[in-house]
Design a protein around this motif. Structure first.
Motif, short mmCIF file in Angstrom:
data_model
loop_
_atom_site.label_atom_id
_atom_site.label_comp_id
_atom_site.label_asym_id
_atom_site.label_seq_id
_atom_site.Cartn_x
_atom_site.Cartn_y
_atom_site.Cartn_z
N LEU A 1 -1.51 5.65 7.00
CA LEU A 1 -0.47 4.80 6.42
C LEU A 1 0.91 5.43 6.50
O LEU A 1 1.87 4.81 6.99
CB LEU A 1 -0.82 4.48 4.97
N VAL A 2 1.07 6.64 6.00
CA VAL A 2 2.41 7.24 5.92
C VAL A 2 2.99 7.51 7.31
O VAL A 2 4.14 7.12 7.59
CB VAL A 2 2.37 8.53 5.08
N SER B 1 8.17 11.97 -0.47
CA SER B 1 7.38 11.33 -1.53
C SER B 1 8.25 11.08 -2.76
O SER B 1 7.88 11.40 -3.90
CB SER B 1 6.16 12.18 -1.90
N THR C 1 -2.04 1.89 -8.99
CA THR C 1 -2.73 0.76 -8.38
C THR C 1 -2.20 -0.58 -8.89
O THR C 1 -2.76 -1.63 -8.60
CB THR C 1 -4.24 0.84 -8.67
N GLY D 1 1.82 6.50 -6.97
CA GLY D 1 0.55 6.92 -7.53
C GLY D 1 -0.02 5.94 -8.52
O GLY D 1 -0.58 6.33 -9.56
N ALA E 1 0.83 -1.21 0.00
CA ALA E 1 0.00 0.00 0.00
C ALA E 1 0.86 1.26 0.00
O ALA E 1 0.55 2.24 -0.68
CB ALA E 1 -0.92 0.00 1.22
N LEU E 2 1.98 1.22 0.73
CA LEU E 2 2.85 2.39 0.79
C LEU E 2 3.50 2.66 -0.56
O LEU E 2 3.56 3.82 -1.02
CB LEU E 2 3.92 2.18 1.86
N ARG F 1 2.42 1.81 -3.56
CA ARG F 1 1.41 2.31 -4.50
C ARG F 1 1.06 3.77 -4.22
O ARG F 1 0.80 4.56 -5.13
CB ARG F 1 0.17 1.43 -4.45
N THR F 2 1.07 4.15 -2.95
CA THR F 2 0.82 5.54 -2.59
C THR F 2 1.94 6.44 -3.10
O THR F 2 1.69 7.53 -3.64
CB THR F 2 0.68 5.69 -1.06
N LEU F 3 3.19 6.00 -2.95
CA LEU F 3 4.33 6.82 -3.36
C LEU F 3 4.39 7.00 -4.88
O LEU F 3 4.70 8.08 -5.37
CB LEU F 3 5.63 6.19 -2.87
#
Length: 441
Positions: free
Chosen positions: A383-384, A315, A262, A260, A253-254, A256-258
């Motif tokens: 999360l972060v 990021s 899926t 951007g 999840a981290l 994919r967040t960084l």
């Protein structure tokens, strides 16, 4: 008539000889690689669900804490398998334990492929964890029975390779193949079937000894010869596997967040980089002394996690993966140093139990912090921030491990042990056996 009678008398003998040849065990060198492949496939199966958690979460609507609970349940099941079944192969033999564990692992793959909710996913993780716990000590000890120095190295190398392979392969399957929640598990099922056949053809490496039922009673007991080494190695092993727990639970999840995205490939890439570099570091540092390797592991772990924390704050995906690679060096070096410090000091009939206890430390480090992190993601800052807090805890654990090593000086190695290219090895007190000759039949 006499000719026919003679033919009838000799024909069964020829059939018997052919049957005996068909049952002949595979050579020890090939058996060693079969055993190593079992470690790789079991650890690959353990990391295969990692890129799928996002898919499960979308389909079944659970929160991040459920993801870490599923991950933690697996770690608890492995611990249970290690504590209850970890010493069994020292008494009944390696092959029966491994064949049974592979059959259970195959059943877990069927459970995964047919799972329709969190309950089935948890059940599959429990079966998978128990079978992994039962197998790890047995297969690791069997490799050492065949070749002690190479077996010690393989026990440090194979887990990282398996974890990396499973994570990345699963990511590609999820992203590019149909029925992703079925395909990866059915593919692993085929691998386990082939390995069960191969294990059945391996010659047993230990003689049976009494006490099988008594060995099922969990107890934390270490032979005197390895106690000092375990005390020196355990904090390092716990710290590096805590990092692996982070990448296996919250890492997808981290990442994919960084970035951007899926994409499931991105979701598995963080764990792949960590585990692949860890496996490569085992080979790169195989000639260094075990204590040097452990110090290297601690330093790389602190530096790598610090880089990833900076990357999360900025990021910056590229910096994140660079930090992950450095942390992977720490993971592989710390785990390798611990394994090489302890295992060569164990006697053949102690190897499975000692290795199982080392994996108990590993899975405690992997499971407990990750479940706590899942709770913080939901009930804390998200999360972060939780990832940053987790990284800070891993750094603190690594520094505590460093303090423990410095207080003890060099890790204790029993008298009569020398450090060779493959790590510390007992100085033989009798004529050495040729490579590939087992310790006992």
């Amino acid at each position: 008539m006499n000719h026919l009678a003679q033919h009838e008398r000799t024909e069964p003998t020829e059939r018997t000889r052919r049957a005996t040849a068909a049952r002949r065990p595979i050579p020890p060198r090939a058996a060693f690689y079969v055993l190593a492949s079992v470690v790789v496939s079991f650890l690959a199966a353990s990391s295969a669900p990692t890129p799928l958690y996002a898919t499960y979460q979308a389909e079944w609507g659970f929160t991040p804490i459920t993801t870490t609970i599923v991950f933690g349940v697996y770690a608890i099941a492995v611990l249970s398998g290690l504590l209850v079944l970890g010493k069994l192969s020292d008494h009944v033999g390696r092959r029966p334990v491994l064949i049974t564990a592979i059959a259970a692992q195959a059943a877990a793959m069927l459970l995964f492929s047919s799972a329709g909710g969190v309950g089935e996913l948890l059940a599959a993780r429990v079966v998978q964890g128990l079978s992994t716990g039962a197998a790890l000590g047995a297969v690791g000890a069997a490799m050492m029975d065949i070749n002690r120095s190479r077996g010690t190295m393989a026990n440090a190398f194979a887990p990282g390779l398996g974890t990396a392979t499973g994570s990345l392969a699963s990511g590609f399957v999820v992203q590019y193949l149909p029925a992703p929640t079925h395909a990866i598990y059915l593919g692993l099922l085929v691998v386990f079937a082939a390995q069960a056949v191969a294990i059945a053809l391996i010659d047993e490496t230990v003689t049976r000894v009494p006490g099988a039922l008594a060995s099922l009673v969990p107890e934390i007991k270490l032979p005197r010869t390895v106690r000092g080494a375990v005390l020196a190695a355990a904090p390092v092993i716990f710290a590096v596997w805590a990092l692996a727990g982070f990448y296996g639970s919250l890492g997808p999840a981290l990442v994919r967040t960084l970035v951007g995205s899926t994409s499931a490939v991105w979701g598995g890439l963080g764990l792949f980089v960590l585990a692949f570099v860890a496996a490569a570091s085992v080979l790169a540092l195989r000639k260094a002394q075990s204590t040097t390797v452990m110090y290297t592991g601690i330093g790389a772990l602190v530096a790598g996690v610090a880089l990833t924390l900076v990357a999360v704050d900025l990021s910056a995906p590229a910096l994140f993966f660079a930090g992950t690679a450095v942390a992977g060096l720490g993971f592989g070096s710390g785990f390798q140093g611990g394994i090489r410090t302890v295992l060569p000091l164990a006697k053949p009939h102690e190897s499975s139990g000692v290795l199982s206890l080392l994996f108990v430390v590993s899975y405690l480090g992997m499971g407990v912090p990750s479940v706590a992190a899942g709770a913080l993601v939901v009930h804390g800052g998200g999360l972060v921030p939780t990832s940053e807090e987790y990284g800070a805890v891993v750094i603190a654990l690594a520094l505590l491990a460093l303090a423990a090593l410095l207080l003890r000086g060099k890790a204790q190695i029993a008298p009569g042990v020398k450090v060779a290219s493959g790590g510390p090895q007992p100085v033989p007190v009798r004529a050495e056996q040729p490579e590939g000759v087992t310790q006992a039949r």
